[in-house]
Design an enzyme around this catalytic site. Sequence first.
Site, PDB file in Angstrom:
ATOM      1  N   GLY A 251      17.737  22.814 107.435  1.00 56.93           N
ATOM      2  CA  GLY A 251      18.246  23.826 106.508  1.00 56.93           C
ATOM      3  C   GLY A 251      19.393  24.621 107.095  1.00 56.93           C
TER       4      GLY A 251
ATOM      5  N   ARG B 252      17.969  16.161 106.571  1.00 54.88           N
ATOM      6  CA  ARG B 252      16.651  16.284 107.196  1.00 54.88           C
ATOM      7  C   ARG B 252      16.105  14.956 107.722  1.00 54.88           C
ATOM      8  NH1 ARG B 252      14.536  21.345 106.499  1.00 54.88           N
ATOM      9  NH2 ARG B 252      15.504  22.653 104.893  1.00 54.88           N
TER      10      ARG B 252
ATOM     11  N   LYS C  10      18.485  26.766 116.064  1.00 61.91           N
ATOM     12  CA  LYS C  10      18.822  27.268 114.740  1.00 61.91           C
ATOM     13  C   LYS C  10      17.582  27.382 113.872  1.00 61.91           C
ATOM     14  CE  LYS C  10      18.483  24.972 111.579  1.00 61.91           C
ATOM     15  NZ  LYS C  10      18.186  24.042 110.481  1.00 61.91           N
ATOM     16  N   THR C  11      17.377  28.490 113.213  1.00 63.68           N
ATOM     17  CA  THR C  11      16.487  28.619 112.062  1.00 63.68           C
ATOM     18  C   THR C  11      16.464  30.071 111.630  1.00 63.68           C
ATOM     19  OG1 THR C  11      14.236  28.463 111.182  1.00 63.68           O
ATOM     20  CG2 THR C  11      14.428  28.772 113.543  1.00 63.68           C
ATOM     21  N   ILE C  12      16.599  30.301 110.340  1.00 62.92           N
ATOM     22  CA  ILE C  12      16.504  31.682 109.850  1.00 62.92           C
ATOM     23  C   ILE C  12      15.055  32.165 109.901  1.00 62.92           C
ATOM     24  CG2 ILE C  12      18.505  31.397 108.330  1.00 62.92           C
ATOM     25  CD1 ILE C  12      16.473  31.506 105.957  1.00 62.92           C
ATOM     26  N   ASP C  13      14.093  31.242 110.024  1.00 60.29           N
ATOM     27  CA  ASP C  13      12.683  31.644 110.030  1.00 60.29           C
ATOM     28  C   ASP C  13      12.306  32.412 111.289  1.00 60.29           C
ATOM     29  OD1 ASP C  13      12.350  30.443 107.589  1.00 60.29           O
ATOM     30  OD2 ASP C  13      11.398  28.642 108.374  1.00 60.29           O
TER      31      ASP C  13
ATOM     32  N   LYS D 148       9.306  53.389  87.855  1.00 60.27           N
ATOM     33  CA  LYS D 148       8.328  52.811  86.934  1.00 60.27           C
ATOM     34  C   LYS D 148       7.978  51.351  87.221  1.00 60.27           C
ATOM     35  CE  LYS D 148      11.885  51.802  83.423  1.00 60.27           C
ATOM     36  NZ  LYS D 148      12.281  52.011  82.014  1.00 60.27           N
ATOM     37  N   TYR D 149       8.504  50.771  88.309  1.00 60.37           N
ATOM     38  CA  TYR D 149       8.227  49.368  88.595  1.00 60.37           C
ATOM     39  C   TYR D 149       7.694  49.175  90.006  1.00 60.37           C
ATOM     40  CZ  TYR D 149      11.059  48.438  84.439  1.00 60.37           C
ATOM     41  OH  TYR D 149      11.559  48.408  83.171  1.00 60.37           O
TER      42      TYR D 149
ATOM     43  N   MET E  61      11.483  34.058 102.710  1.00 64.56           N
ATOM     44  CA  MET E  61      11.244  32.810 103.424  1.00 64.56           C
ATOM     45  C   MET E  61      10.419  33.029 104.696  1.00 64.56           C
ATOM     46  SD  MET E  61      14.540  30.290 103.109  1.00 64.56           S
ATOM     47  CE  MET E  61      14.607  29.160 101.711  1.00 64.56           C
ATOM     48  N   GLY E  62       9.732  31.984 105.077  1.00 63.38           N
ATOM     49  CA  GLY E  62       8.896  32.011 106.269  1.00 63.38           C
ATOM     50  C   GLY E  62       7.542  31.412 105.980  1.00 63.38           C
TER      51      GLY E  62
ATOM     52  N   GLU F 254       6.440  33.733 102.253  1.00 68.20           N
ATOM     53  CA  GLU F 254       6.198  32.623 101.331  1.00 68.20           C
ATOM     54  C   GLU F 254       4.962  31.799 101.673  1.00 68.20           C
ATOM     55  OE1 GLU F 254       9.002  29.417 101.140  1.00 68.20           O
ATOM     56  OE2 GLU F 254       9.568  29.603 103.236  1.00 68.20           O
TER      57      GLU F 254
ATOM     58  N   TYR G  12      17.397  31.263  99.509  1.00 67.60           N
ATOM     59  CA  TYR G  12      18.688  30.604  99.657  1.00 67.60           C
ATOM     60  C   TYR G  12      19.835  31.608  99.753  1.00 67.60           C
ATOM     61  CZ  TYR G  12      15.897  26.578  98.393  1.00 67.60           C
ATOM     62  OH  TYR G  12      14.938  25.609  98.392  1.00 67.60           O
TER      63      TYR G  12
ATOM     64  N   ARG H 127      20.864  32.004 103.525  1.00 68.16           N
ATOM     65  CA  ARG H 127      21.054  30.884 104.460  1.00 68.16           C
ATOM     66  C   ARG H 127      22.519  30.570 104.739  1.00 68.16           C
ATOM     67  NH1 ARG H 127      17.276  25.858 103.433  1.00 68.16           N
ATOM     68  NH2 ARG H 127      18.768  25.439 101.771  1.00 68.16           N
TER      69      ARG H 127
END
Length: 552
Positions: free
Chosen positions: A81, A145, A202-205, A242-243, A250-251, A311, A426, A429
Amino acid sequence: MKISPLQKARYEYSPKLPGMLRNGISEICVKEGEETQSVADQEAIKALFPNTYGKKEITFERGENTSAPKKQVVGVILSGGQAPGGHNVICGLYDALKATNPDNELFGFKNGPSGLIDDDYLVFDDKYIDEYRNTGGFDIIGSGRTKLETQEQFAIAADVCKKHGITAIVIIGGDDSNTNAAVLAEYFAANNTGVQVIGCPKTIDGDLKNEDIEISFGFDTATKTYSEVIGNIERDANSAKKYWHFIKVMGRSASHVALECALETQPNICLISEEVAAKKMSLSQIADYIADSVEKRAAKGMNFGVAIIPEGVVEFVPEFSALIAEINELLAGAKADAFNALPTWAEKYEFIKNGLTKESFEVFDILPQGIQQQLFLERDPHGNVQVSLIESEKLFSALVADKLAQRKAAGTYTGKFNPLHHFFGYEGRCAFPSNFDADYCYSLGYNAFMLIQYGYTGYLSKISNLSNPASEWVAGGMPITKMMNIERRHGEDKPVIKKALVELDGKPFKFFEANRDQWAEETCYVYPGAIQYYGPAEVCDLTTRTLALEQE
């Protein structure tokens, strides 16, 4: 091609290098450290990597370059990714290669490892490289991949390298990709191909880290990107009042992204998968935990809030993992055809009820129908549930709504609960890399070539001391086998790089744990704002809160 003013300015940004790499190629020498061993399963890993196991860690220092001069033809691959900064790894590699010898060449294999097998490549030149400096994405050559793991693949890779006179391959990827890099390096060494292999983390996780790799590239930019938007949502929540916003980030295997975003933004709730597993929390317990925050805030007139959900959290809930395992068995082989042939959901529901144990069906039955159906409609190539596709943010908001309805009926809750849902993945990334990632990645690429020039193979490019200014960073390398252990994958024992999970006794989690009760009840939001590229260093060159806390 039309470009934005920011893109033009980023092309012209000069990444900062560690001090010892600024001296010029001719003034960089090597200091070797101790021999290494794998993190676990030492005998098994040594047997699998007889030519590359146990090598020494190395550090680059100022001194006379003693490497043997020769023309280098290097191939580079982007694997897995996307992560912000990948372009700069290639730019740093290219610049170091050309600074050493203008006749050196850099081949970019297209669309991941398959480009090496298919002999699909381009040869970089200044014009091409300059269009990608300090920009996000992996579109410079594309990624993929495909795994390099069979003897047939290795033999083809060796032939392609021989055809082009390639002396080294640099693989830019995460834990699986760098595991492949180590296996490829071992094959090349065992067969005397003369081709070196270097990896880049490399990994954003954020789960490719250890005592040597302080942070994987892309994590800084991705979490800052998510934190900006989470902060915007917090501001909106505090404005509309009100919300309740349920935000999945991700992860799947680790909660580093969720924890970093929580440290940056101080939401009311952030689930940490590793804690859920350690405490063996049930879905009901998690829902009660979130509902407690909703109720306490409502009692103060605050019918709004923000919850961050990693996630992969449902995989860490023991009862849910057992349910998934039973579902995979329930739909194995011909039984899947029988299930899929049933015309209505009501009939499928009865099939499921009769096929699950009482305990697992009770878990299944509390799920919203949409989530129930997701468990049976989305299968991976092996016929298993794709847990990462489960909309856990909607699952937990539905479970919380049920808990609040029960409390309202009991007279203990009188507030309003209006949930909204988001998934941030996404969006982070391929962002323009932060100054930290631009500098770090350029250094990783530059350093990778120094490892090649000095003849190392099966090593990971390593830059450390990262919480300090770039001038104080330390460049070097570590054998990839040092990070490996044996894990069961698809019914076989495989050597893999050990994933780094959130440490519940680590400083980042302890800081979060000490403050989260206040965040759950009060409004303590922090609004990080957008990534800043130009201005004071204390604003533009900030590292992650996780790294800062770890290196206090």
